[in-house]
Scaffold this active site. Structure first.
Site, PDB file in Angstrom:
ATOM      1  N   ASP A  61      59.107   6.111 -71.026  1.00 23.91           N
ATOM      2  CA  ASP A  61      57.832   5.498 -70.672  1.00 23.91           C
ATOM      3  C   ASP A  61      57.988   4.548 -69.679  1.00 23.91           C
ATOM      4  OD1 ASP A  61      56.620   7.203 -72.545  1.00 23.91           O
ATOM      5  OD2 ASP A  61      55.966   5.604 -73.895  1.00 23.91           O
ATOM      6  N   GLY A  70      30.149  20.082 -64.618  1.00 27.70           N
ATOM      7  CA  GLY A  70      29.716  20.207 -66.108  1.00 27.70           C
ATOM      8  C   GLY A  70      28.735  21.362 -66.233  1.00 27.70           C
ATOM      9  N   CYS A 109      30.589  20.158 -57.981  1.00 33.85           N
ATOM     10  CA  CYS A 109      30.106  21.288 -58.508  1.00 33.85           C
ATOM     11  C   CYS A 109      28.843  21.343 -59.031  1.00 33.85           C
ATOM     12  CB  CYS A 109      31.163  21.584 -59.768  1.00 33.85           C
ATOM     13  SG  CYS A 109      31.078  23.442 -60.225  1.00 33.85           S
ATOM     14  N   GLY A 132      27.466  18.598 -59.984  1.00 26.50           N
ATOM     15  CA  GLY A 132      26.930  17.296 -59.599  1.00 26.50           C
ATOM     16  C   GLY A 132      26.400  17.568 -58.146  1.00 26.50           C
ATOM     17  N   MET A 133      26.759  18.637 -57.481  1.00 29.44           N
ATOM     18  CA  MET A 133      26.243  19.015 -56.145  1.00 29.44           C
ATOM     19  C   MET A 133      24.925  19.680 -56.465  1.00 29.44           C
ATOM     20  SD  MET A 133      25.779  22.024 -54.583  1.00 29.44           S
ATOM     21  CE  MET A 133      25.877  23.033 -53.087  1.00 29.44           C
ATOM     22  N   GLN A 134      24.831  20.583 -57.508  1.00 28.51           N
ATOM     23  CA  GLN A 134      23.794  21.172 -57.813  1.00 28.51           C
ATOM     24  C   GLN A 134      22.498  20.182 -58.147  1.00 28.51           C
ATOM     25  OE1 GLN A 134      24.189  24.357 -60.407  1.00 28.51           O
ATOM     26  NE2 GLN A 134      25.763  25.332 -59.350  1.00 28.51           N
ATOM     27  N   GLU A 156      19.671  28.026 -64.586  1.00 23.56           N
ATOM     28  CA  GLU A 156      20.538  27.580 -65.617  1.00 23.56           C
ATOM     29  C   GLU A 156      19.933  26.837 -66.631  1.00 23.56           C
ATOM     30  OE1 GLU A 156      24.973  25.692 -66.586  1.00 23.56           O
ATOM     31  OE2 GLU A 156      24.188  25.676 -64.605  1.00 23.56           O
ATOM     32  N   ARG A 181      29.042  29.269 -61.382  1.00 25.48           N
ATOM     33  CA  ARG A 181      28.207  30.693 -61.480  1.00 25.48           C
ATOM     34  C   ARG A 181      27.089  30.617 -60.591  1.00 25.48           C
ATOM     35  NH1 ARG A 181      28.725  31.653 -66.622  1.00 25.48           N
ATOM     36  NH2 ARG A 181      30.217  33.139 -66.530  1.00 25.48           N
ATOM     37  N   HIS A 210      35.929  22.150 -56.127  1.00 24.13           N
ATOM     38  CA  HIS A 210      36.419  21.176 -56.938  1.00 24.13           C
ATOM     39  C   HIS A 210      37.497  20.784 -56.034  1.00 24.13           C
ATOM     40  CE1 HIS A 210      34.502  21.566 -60.928  1.00 24.13           C
ATOM     41  NE2 HIS A 210      34.435  22.818 -60.597  1.00 24.13           N
ATOM     42  N   GLU A 219      39.029  17.873 -56.241  1.00 25.33           N
ATOM     43  CA  GLU A 219      39.961  17.136 -57.012  1.00 25.33           C
ATOM     44  C   GLU A 219      41.117  18.062 -57.359  1.00 25.33           C
ATOM     45  OE1 GLU A 219      37.154  18.583 -60.116  1.00 25.33           O
ATOM     46  OE2 GLU A 219      37.001  18.075 -57.920  1.00 25.33           O
TER      47      GLU A 219
END
Length: 330
Positions: A34, A147, A174, A176-178, A198, A255, A300, A302
């Site tokens: 570690d 999400g 994603c 969050g954009m919608q 949705e 989707r 995405h 990220e």
């Protein structure tokens, strides 16, 4: 090879015992201790010549490895000069690793800018009641990650509205954009019942819906857009200023798509569709022209960020978050 996760240095006697009982040579026992900075583990493994040992065992050629950029990264992490507080609004914020790709991408951007990223994880449901603004006060930026499903969506929409109206840097990913498009449709354009099919299959204003061929294949499980897709970026946009190129490839997992029947209406009210998948005319990136930083992506970003190569959108977002610290809080 045996790679041992440990909190202390392992002596040769212990390594020999492990080698004996695991039926490997003693130099094949590698210590992974570690470290205060996790990226120091790479240098530790290099000191033990793990890379050369693996390549030799596989009869592959060894080359010259340059770890100077990595060493510079670790030095930077130990001497960060600035800090910002980013609010992450989601459904699974109680789970430490639920949004790990997003949190790491934010850190990558912070390293490039000498900035420590302080994350405030906010359960979206806490933003659905009166006084929710208290949870968003003193933030330098707001992120709505990916999400699905209805739970917590109204809280996310409240956070988006707050970021838009208060000029707080905002990044939507994603779902969050919608939701950022839905918030704009409701509160700027006046489509009070706007949502995604949705969330509400019977909505009269489905800003996001399945494509015609997706509906046909709904029972076959082939409706999701997955993997790398090209995105063409309009040159006269903030997104182009960030990417500094017209064509990029980004990774997807979703989707529902933006309903192009509403595109002209949104553009008239100040939302730009700055990135498009040209082959099917699908919206990939939206931005608000008059906002300091309000960008949301259907993909995405990220997934393509790296410690020494932060994704441009995350870097641009953190840059604006740093600048926003000087603004007057309303």
């Amino acid at each position: 090879f045996i790679v041992l996760r440990t909190t202390r240095t392992i002596d040769s006697d212990f390594k020999n015992k492990i080698a004996l009982f695991c039926d490997v040579e003693s130099d094949a026992v590698i210590e992974a201790k570690d470290e205060a900075i996790v990226y120091d583990v790479v240098l530790s493994l290099r000191k033990q010549n793990m890379d050369e040992k693996v390549l030799n065992r596989l009869s592959l050629p060894t080359g010259v490895i340059d770890l100077e950029p990595w060493k510079s990264l670790i030095e930077t992490i130990g001497t960060l000069k600035h800090s910002v507080v980013i609010g992450m609004v989601g459904k699974y914020t109680a789970l430490k690793d639920a949004y790990i790709s997003v949190t790491e991408a934010l850190k990558h951007a912070g390293y490039a800018l000498g900035t420590d990223i302080g994350l405030k994880m906010i359960d979206a449901r806490t933003l659905e009641t009166a006084g929710f603004e208290n949870h968003l006060a003193r933030l330098d930026g707001i992120v709505i990650p990916g999400g699905f499903g209805k739970r917590g969506t109204e809280g996310k929409i409240n956070a988006i509205k707050y970021a838009r109206e208060k000029n707080i840097p905002f990044l939507g990913l994603c779902f969050g954009m919608q939701l950022s498009v839905i918030e704009f449709g409701r509160n700027v354009i006046g489509l009070e019942d706007a949502t995604s099919s949705e969330i509400n299959p019977d909505t009269p204003n489905p800003l996001f819906d399945l494509l015609r061929n997706q509906k046909k294949d709904m029972d076959l499980g082939g409706t999701m857009r997955l993997g790398n897709y090209p995105c063409h970026i309009q040159k006269d946009t903030k997104t182009y200023e960030i990417y500094k190129k017209s064509d990029v490839f980004e990774r997807h997992r979703h989707r529902y798509e933006f309903n192009n029947a509403y595109r002209e209406l949104f553009e008239k009210k100040g939302m730009r569709f700055s990135g498009v998948y040209v082959a099917q005319d699908l919206v990939e990136i939206v931005e608000i022209t008059k906002h300091p930083f309000f960008i949301a992506t259907q993909f995405h970003p990220e997934f393509k960020s790296r410690p020494t190569r932060p994704h441009p959108l995350f870097r641009g977002f953190v840059e604006k978050a740093l600048e926003s610290q000087s603004r007057e809080f309303l």
